[in-house]
Design an enzyme around this catalytic site. Structure first.
Site, PDB file in Angstrom:
ATOM      1  N   TYR A   6      -1.126  -0.936  -7.431  1.00 18.78           N
ATOM      2  CA  TYR A   6       0.264  -0.536  -7.726  1.00 18.78           C
ATOM      3  C   TYR A   6       0.471  -0.370  -9.232  1.00 18.78           C
ATOM      4  O   TYR A   6       0.977   0.657  -9.696  1.00 18.78           O
ATOM      5  CB  TYR A   6       1.230  -1.597  -7.172  1.00 18.78           C
ATOM      6  CG  TYR A   6       2.693  -1.272  -7.392  1.00 18.78           C
ATOM      7  CD1 TYR A   6       3.436  -0.620  -6.424  1.00 18.78           C
ATOM      8  CD2 TYR A   6       3.335  -1.624  -8.572  1.00 18.78           C
ATOM      9  CE1 TYR A   6       4.770  -0.323  -6.622  1.00 18.78           C
ATOM     10  CE2 TYR A   6       4.670  -1.325  -8.787  1.00 18.78           C
ATOM     11  CZ  TYR A   6       5.385  -0.682  -7.811  1.00 18.78           C
ATOM     12  OH  TYR A   6       6.708  -0.374  -8.014  1.00 18.78           O
ATOM     13  N   SER A  15      10.235  -5.816   1.459  1.00 22.08           N
ATOM     14  CA  SER A  15      10.768  -6.505   0.280  1.00 22.08           C
ATOM     15  C   SER A  15      11.257  -7.922   0.532  1.00 22.08           C
ATOM     16  O   SER A  15      12.369  -8.295   0.128  1.00 22.08           O
ATOM     17  CB  SER A  15      11.914  -5.704  -0.346  1.00 22.08           C
ATOM     18  OG  SER A  15      11.472  -4.450  -0.691  1.00 22.08           O
ATOM     19  N   HIS A  33       7.830   5.321  -4.766  1.00 19.63           N
ATOM     20  CA  HIS A  33       7.153   5.329  -6.078  1.00 19.63           C
ATOM     21  C   HIS A  33       7.859   6.256  -7.065  1.00 19.63           C
ATOM     22  O   HIS A  33       7.233   6.776  -7.988  1.00 19.63           O
ATOM     23  CB  HIS A  33       5.669   5.708  -5.935  1.00 19.63           C
ATOM     24  CG  HIS A  33       4.885   4.646  -5.216  1.00 19.63           C
ATOM     25  ND1 HIS A  33       4.390   3.529  -5.858  1.00 19.63           N
ATOM     26  CD2 HIS A  33       4.553   4.509  -3.914  1.00 19.63           C
ATOM     27  CE1 HIS A  33       3.763   2.763  -4.970  1.00 19.63           C
ATOM     28  NE2 HIS A  33       3.863   3.325  -3.782  1.00 19.63           N
ATOM     29  N   ASP A  76      13.926  -2.307  -4.854  1.00 18.49           N
ATOM     30  CA  ASP A  76      14.017  -3.371  -3.852  1.00 18.49           C
ATOM     31  C   ASP A  76      15.140  -4.349  -4.177  1.00 18.49           C
ATOM     32  O   ASP A  76      15.943  -4.720  -3.317  1.00 18.49           O
ATOM     33  CB  ASP A  76      12.694  -4.133  -3.756  1.00 18.49           C
ATOM     34  CG  ASP A  76      11.530  -3.215  -3.450  1.00 18.49           C
ATOM     35  OD1 ASP A  76      11.770  -2.035  -3.141  1.00 18.49           O
ATOM     36  OD2 ASP A  76      10.380  -3.677  -3.526  1.00 18.49           O
TER      37      ASP A  76
HETATM   38  C1  GLA Z   1       7.555  -1.542  -4.042  1.00 12.87           C
HETATM   39  C2  GLA Z   1       8.228  -1.771  -5.395  1.00 12.87           C
HETATM   40  C3  GLA Z   1       9.364  -0.783  -5.621  1.00 12.87           C
HETATM   41  C4  GLA Z   1       8.926   0.651  -5.358  1.00 12.87           C
HETATM   42  C5  GLA Z   1       8.177   0.745  -4.043  1.00 12.87           C
HETATM   43  C6  GLA Z   1       7.589   2.107  -3.820  1.00 12.87           C
HETATM   44  O1  GLA Z   1       8.413  -1.849  -3.000  1.00 12.87           O
HETATM   45  O2  GLA Z   1       8.710  -3.084  -5.499  1.00 12.87           O
HETATM   46  O3  GLA Z   1       9.887  -0.938  -6.922  1.00 12.87           O
HETATM   47  O4  GLA Z   1       8.164   1.139  -6.424  1.00 12.87           O
HETATM   48  O5  GLA Z   1       7.130  -0.197  -3.941  1.00 12.87           O
HETATM   49  O6  GLA Z   1       8.590   3.049  -3.682  1.00 12.87           O
END
Ligand code: GLA
Length: 386
Positions: free
Chosen positions: A223, A126, A36, A173
């Site tokens: 989120y 991801s 984050h 990601d």
């Molecule tokens: C998800 C989001 C990323 C990042 C993470 C947390 O994977 O897609 O961009 O913010 O959460 O680190």
């Protein structure tokens, strides 16, 4: 089981009348530390994994995309010139990438595609970025003369999340999926876009993912709310310290100064982020010194922050973290956005097999099913397979 070109090709042939096209792959990712922090312009430390998405693509001479999801056994057709696009999320990723590549001037034409993946869905590894990056890379190769820079390909995936899916994610990601390199983690400065490869050769340690199998879903989740909270705190701090653009530029003293102007939740979120930006840098220094105990300790600190301050954990993830600590695992924490998915664990080699068995057993005793343990192998980023 590892996904192969043949798994995808055999289905492509079946669905598209015996023809074959070009095959592309793009991976999921792990993240050692820096959670984050990306949308707060801080640092992240991801690496690509061996698991990913594979797509076979063949131009079909029309303006239509005909897409078959092998995993979901689902088929859709949509026009590149349609504004709205398909409604099923797995096809919207492809639609979004096509539209964003076209907006960059790439003369995308209609194509047939079949695609599949072996990144577990909803595990925080991801899978969606892998799909986006796979198509962004492929369309650039097929119609863009590979002229679009890799960072822009990652941003195409990110914009797809923002505009077509409704998840206001950062860049980590998609960056990891496009830029991944076998055997290396990457440190990315999410403000400047500068990055460096760090060969990942920890002597005496291995990384293990433990998937709680609690499915996380970022779109429509808190989120986006977390992101807004961070941006709000940054704005308030900026009123006192004009040099602060995002939480990356803030420190704990500044946060204390504005405590009365923000909510208790916002205070906690910002405390976590400011601490995490510092932890990534501490981990980089520790890695350079070969000090894995410090790396591990920072991972535990991140977990505590994600659980208590950022509040993106869940009971199962906290339990996995507790078991790791009790078993003497060097470092353990939630990986990815949170709300479910995996923990990432830095485990001493001599403890690895023992921990694998114990964590499975103890989790199964408590929750009635075994978690899935994944051995981490750092793999390559987006590429053409054939
Ligand atoms: C998800 C989001 C990323 C990042 C993470 C947390 O994977 O897609 O961009 O913010 O959460 O680190």
């Amino acid at each position: 089981m590892k996904l192969t070109i043949e798994d995808v090709r055999s289905r492509f042939i079946k669905h598209f009348d015996g023809t074959t096209g070009s095959v592309y792959a793009s991976p999921g990712r792990i993240n050692l530390i820096g959670e984050h922090t990306d949308y707060n312009n801080g640092f992240v430390f991801p690496g690509a994994v061996e698991q990913g998405m594979i797509a076979e693509i063949k131009p079909n001479g029309t303006r239509m995309v005909r897409a078959y999801s092998i995993d979901l056994k689902d088929y859709a057709e949509f026009s590149l010139d349609d504004e709205k696009g398909p409604s099923a999320t797995h096809f919207r990723y492809i639609f979004g990438v096509c539209r964003e590549m076209m907006a960059l001037g790439v003369p995308v034409e209609g194509f047939n595609t079949a695609f599949a993946g072996d990144v577990p869905l909803g595990a925080g590894m991801s899978s969606s970025a892998a799909l986006e990056s796979c198509f962004a890379f492929a369309l650039n190769d097929l119609w863009g003369d590979n002229k679009i820079e890799k960072m822009e390909l990652a941003k195409v995936g990110q914009r797809t999340e923002h505009k077509y899916i409704g998840c206001n994610c950062g860049i980590m990601d998609q960056f990891a999926s496009v830029f991944g390199k076998k055997g290396s983690l990457m440190r990315l400065d999410c403000r400047s876009g500068e990055y460096a490869y760090f060969p990942w050769e920890p002597k005496g340690y291995k990384l293990m993912l433990v998937n709680s199998c609690v499915k996380h879903e970022l779109a429509g989740s808190p989120y986006n709310e977390r992101r807004l909270q961070c941006e709000h705190v940054a704005e308030i701090i900026k009123a006192h310290h004009p040099e602060v653009e995002t939480l990356r530029d803030a420190n704990m003293d500044m946060l204390e100064e504005v405590k009365a102007e923000i909510t208790a939740d916002e205070y906690k979120r910002a405390r976590y982020v400011i601490g995490e930006v510092e932890r990534v840098l501490a981990v980089c220094a520790a890695l350079e010194a070969g000090d894995y105990e410090t790396v591990g300790q920072k991972m535990y600190e991140t977990h505590t922050g994600l659980s208590q301050e950022y509040e993106v954990s869940c009971e199962e993830l906290d339990f996995l973290n507790e078991v790791a600590k009790e078993e003497g695992v060097t470092g353990s924490r939630i990986m990815g956005g949170g709300f479910g998915g995996c923990t990432i664990n830095l485990v001493a080699e001599e403890l690895y097999n023992h921990f694998k068995e114990v964590v499975k057993k103890r989790f199964a005793e408590k929750y009635g099913k075994e978690p899935i343990v994944i051995d981490v192998v750092i793999g390559d980023g987006s590429r053409k397979l054939c």
